[in-house]
Design a protein around this motif. Structure first.
Motif, PDB file in Angstrom:
ATOM      1  N   THR A   1       0.826  -1.209   0.000  1.00 22.21           N
ATOM      2  CA  THR A   1       0.000   0.000   0.000  1.00 22.21           C
ATOM      3  C   THR A   1       0.856   1.252   0.000  1.00 22.21           C
ATOM      4  O   THR A   1       0.608   2.202  -0.762  1.00 22.21           O
ATOM      5  CB  THR A   1      -0.929   0.001   1.225  1.00 22.21           C
ATOM      6  OG1 THR A   1      -1.738  -1.177   1.218  1.00 22.21           O
ATOM      7  CG2 THR A   1      -1.832   1.231   1.230  1.00 22.21           C
ATOM      8  N   VAL A   2       1.885   1.280   0.845  1.00 23.91           N
ATOM      9  CA  VAL A   2       2.781   2.445   0.910  1.00 23.91           C
ATOM     10  C   VAL A   2       3.478   2.662  -0.427  1.00 23.91           C
ATOM     11  O   VAL A   2       3.587   3.801  -0.909  1.00 23.91           O
ATOM     12  CB  VAL A   2       3.799   2.261   2.051  1.00 23.91           C
ATOM     13  CG1 VAL A   2       4.871   3.341   1.993  1.00 23.91           C
ATOM     14  CG2 VAL A   2       3.090   2.285   3.406  1.00 23.91           C
ATOM     15  N   THR A   3       3.946   1.584  -1.036  1.00 18.12           N
ATOM     16  CA  THR A   3       4.623   1.701  -2.334  1.00 18.12           C
ATOM     17  C   THR A   3       3.672   2.238  -3.399  1.00 18.12           C
ATOM     18  O   THR A   3       4.042   3.110  -4.195  1.00 18.12           O
ATOM     19  CB  THR A   3       5.177   0.334  -2.767  1.00 18.12           C
ATOM     20  OG1 THR A   3       6.095  -0.141  -1.788  1.00 18.12           O
ATOM     21  CG2 THR A   3       5.873   0.440  -4.114  1.00 18.12           C
ATOM     22  N   ALA A   4       2.441   1.716  -3.422  1.00 17.42           N
ATOM     23  CA  ALA A   4       1.470   2.161  -4.423  1.00 17.42           C
ATOM     24  C   ALA A   4       1.144   3.638  -4.261  1.00 17.42           C
ATOM     25  O   ALA A   4       1.090   4.391  -5.246  1.00 17.42           O
ATOM     26  CB  ALA A   4       0.197   1.324  -4.321  1.00 17.42           C
ATOM     27  N   VAL A   5       0.933   4.083  -3.033  1.00 17.27           N
ATOM     28  CA  VAL A   5       0.611   5.487  -2.789  1.00 17.27           C
ATOM     29  C   VAL A   5       1.807   6.375  -3.127  1.00 17.27           C
ATOM     30  O   VAL A   5       1.658   7.450  -3.739  1.00 17.27           O
ATOM     31  CB  VAL A   5       0.168   5.697  -1.329  1.00 17.27           C
ATOM     32  CG1 VAL A   5      -0.020   7.176  -1.024  1.00 17.27           C
ATOM     33  CG2 VAL A   5      -1.124   4.939  -1.055  1.00 17.27           C
ATOM     34  N   ALA A   6       3.010   5.944  -2.753  1.00  7.74           N
ATOM     35  CA  ALA A   6       4.204   6.733  -3.060  1.00  7.74           C
ATOM     36  C   ALA A   6       4.393   6.877  -4.568  1.00  7.74           C
ATOM     37  O   ALA A   6       4.701   7.968  -5.063  1.00  7.74           O
ATOM     38  CB  ALA A   6       5.429   6.080  -2.423  1.00  7.74           C
ATOM     39  N   CYS A   7       4.209   5.786  -5.308  1.00  5.53           N
ATOM     40  CA  CYS A   7       4.326   5.859  -6.766  1.00  5.53           C
ATOM     41  C   CYS A   7       3.259   6.776  -7.354  1.00  5.53           C
ATOM     42  O   CYS A   7       3.532   7.558  -8.277  1.00  5.53           O
ATOM     43  CB  CYS A   7       4.213   4.463  -7.370  1.00  5.53           C
ATOM     44  SG  CYS A   7       5.628   3.391  -7.045  1.00  5.53           S
ATOM     45  N   ALA A   8       2.033   6.681  -6.821  1.00  2.00           N
ATOM     46  CA  ALA A   8       0.941   7.499  -7.344  1.00  2.00           C
ATOM     47  C   ALA A   8       1.229   8.985  -7.172  1.00  2.00           C
ATOM     48  O   ALA A   8       1.058   9.779  -8.109  1.00  2.00           O
ATOM     49  CB  ALA A   8      -0.364   7.117  -6.647  1.00  2.00           C
ATOM     50  N   LEU A   9       1.677   9.376  -5.981  1.00  2.00           N
ATOM     51  CA  LEU A   9       1.867  10.797  -5.703  1.00  2.00           C
ATOM     52  C   LEU A   9       3.184  11.340  -6.257  1.00  2.00           C
ATOM     53  O   LEU A   9       3.222  12.461  -6.782  1.00  2.00           O
ATOM     54  CB  LEU A   9       1.793  11.047  -4.204  1.00  2.00           C
ATOM     55  CG  LEU A   9       0.433  10.771  -3.550  1.00  2.00           C
ATOM     56  CD1 LEU A   9       0.473  11.130  -2.067  1.00  2.00           C
ATOM     57  CD2 LEU A   9      -0.681  11.546  -4.250  1.00  2.00           C
ATOM     58  N   LEU A  10       4.243  10.562  -6.136  1.00  2.00           N
ATOM     59  CA  LEU A  10       5.548  11.060  -6.588  1.00  2.00           C
ATOM     60  C   LEU A  10       5.689  10.974  -8.103  1.00  2.00           C
ATOM     61  O   LEU A  10       6.071  11.952  -8.750  1.00  2.00           O
ATOM     62  CB  LEU A  10       6.670  10.275  -5.906  1.00  2.00           C
ATOM     63  CG  LEU A  10       6.745  10.414  -4.380  1.00  2.00           C
ATOM     64  CD1 LEU A  10       7.847   9.523  -3.818  1.00  2.00           C
ATOM     65  CD2 LEU A  10       6.970  11.865  -3.966  1.00  2.00           C
TER      66      LEU A  10
END
Length: 328
Positions: A92-101
């Motif tokens: 989840t953290v990786t997916a959100v980080a990729c989405a925002l960054l």
């Protein structure tokens, strides 16, 4: 005190209504899959706010208007609802980080992203971690204690906690008719995926609320749903073992309704002219069916949206040229 920017106020108001509209789908998802949906939402939201604050500090921008506009929280919420319930915290953290960054800030922030941030984050973790992204819980999910252990990635998961989705089962089926699949496979419900059909109807309800509130126009959702319905009807060959599923099955299974009302309507990465929005949605619906039926993934909404994001400039040029063409 400086007056608030009217554009910022409209953005915040729209984001609040989008979050409110996800509530029926989120509650229905919790009813079907259990605590994992809530855990996804909480972890995704906290991660998004932390990343957004960190990036704004690094860019030496004020937290007050940008952090409160709600765009990061909306992307995180949509991503959390698309991810499998009880997926490990690092996914989840990786997916959100990729989405925002990679999907938002690398392009300059709100209003500049050429790709849908939530779908970019989803697609990247789907390609990188296909095994974890295919583990969907059986209906009614797990207890809170077991769910927390799964999310924390501690110990072994309970036996039989995950199973194939309806789209997975239909994809690998070679011998059973559609009627036999619906009668014997627990992944199938009355019209679509077991429980997922009600989640889809809940997202439809939220989408109709957004249409009534004029958060977006009807063009992209209608284009996607009409295209998916039409192509699945054309290739539907009844209930034989080689059937690809009925139009109703495709509308009420997978991420169709979430995609139609909360993803293809994203205003920045989508088309702007009404006809271009209609064509954009139609392209997404067509690609979703092609990926589900002959592609390498059982659903395909994320990849369909990202591919059509690439086509947006061409769609806009086509519509502009068509409008400028003199009458004969």
């Amino acid at each position: 005190m400086p007056l608030a920017d009217p554009l910022d106020e409209r953005l915040r108001h729209a984001m609040r209504r989008v979050l409110l509209a996800t509530l029926p789908g989120a509650l229905a998802s919790m009813w079907v899959f259990g605590w994992g949906v809530l855990l996804n939402l909480m972890l995704s939201g906290l991660t998004a706010l932390a990343i957004e604050a960190l990036v704004l500090r690094l860019r030496r921008r004020s937290l007050e208007p940008d952090l409160r506009d709600g765009s990061a929280l909306v992307s995180a919420t949509l991503l959390a609802l698309a991810l499998p319930a009880y997926c490990p915290w690092w996914l989840t953290v990786t997916a959100v980080a990729c989405a925002l960054l990679l999907g938002k800030h690398v392009w300059g922030g709100v209003g500049s992203n050429p790709f849908n941030p939530a779908m970019l984050g989803y697609a990247l973790v789907l390609v990188a971690f296909p095994q974890h992204m295919s583990q969907w819980p059986a209906a009614h999910g797990l207890g809170l204690a077991d769910g927390l252990r799964l999310v924390a990635d501690i110990g072994q998961p309970p036996d039989g906690w995950a199973g194939a989705t309806a789209l997975d089962s239909l994809r690998i089926n070679t011998s059973l008719t559609i009627d036999e699949l619906f009668a014997s496979d627990p992944a199938f419900g009355r019209w679509g995926g077991h429980g997922v059909e009600w989640v889809s109807l809940a997202f439809l309800l939220g989408g109709l609320f957004l249409l009534q509130q004029r958060v977006f126009t009807w063009h992209a959702p209608v284009g996607m749903l009409a295209s998916l319905f039409t192509i699945s009807l054309l290739f539907w060959n009844g209930s034989g073992s080689d059937s690809h599923g009925s139009p109703l099955f495709h509308l009420l299974t997978g991420a169709t309704m979430l995609g139609a009302f909360f993803i293809v309507t994203e205003p920045v990465s989508g088309a702007r002219a009404p006809l271009a929005r209609l064509l954009f949605g139609a392209g997404v619906g067509l690609l979703v069916y092609l990926i589900r039926t002959w592609g390498g993934f059982p659903d395909g909404v994320a990849f369909a949206v990202l591919l059509m994001n690439l086509a947006v400039p061409a769609l806009e040029r086509f519509v502009d040229a068509r409008q400028r063409r003199p009458l004969t």
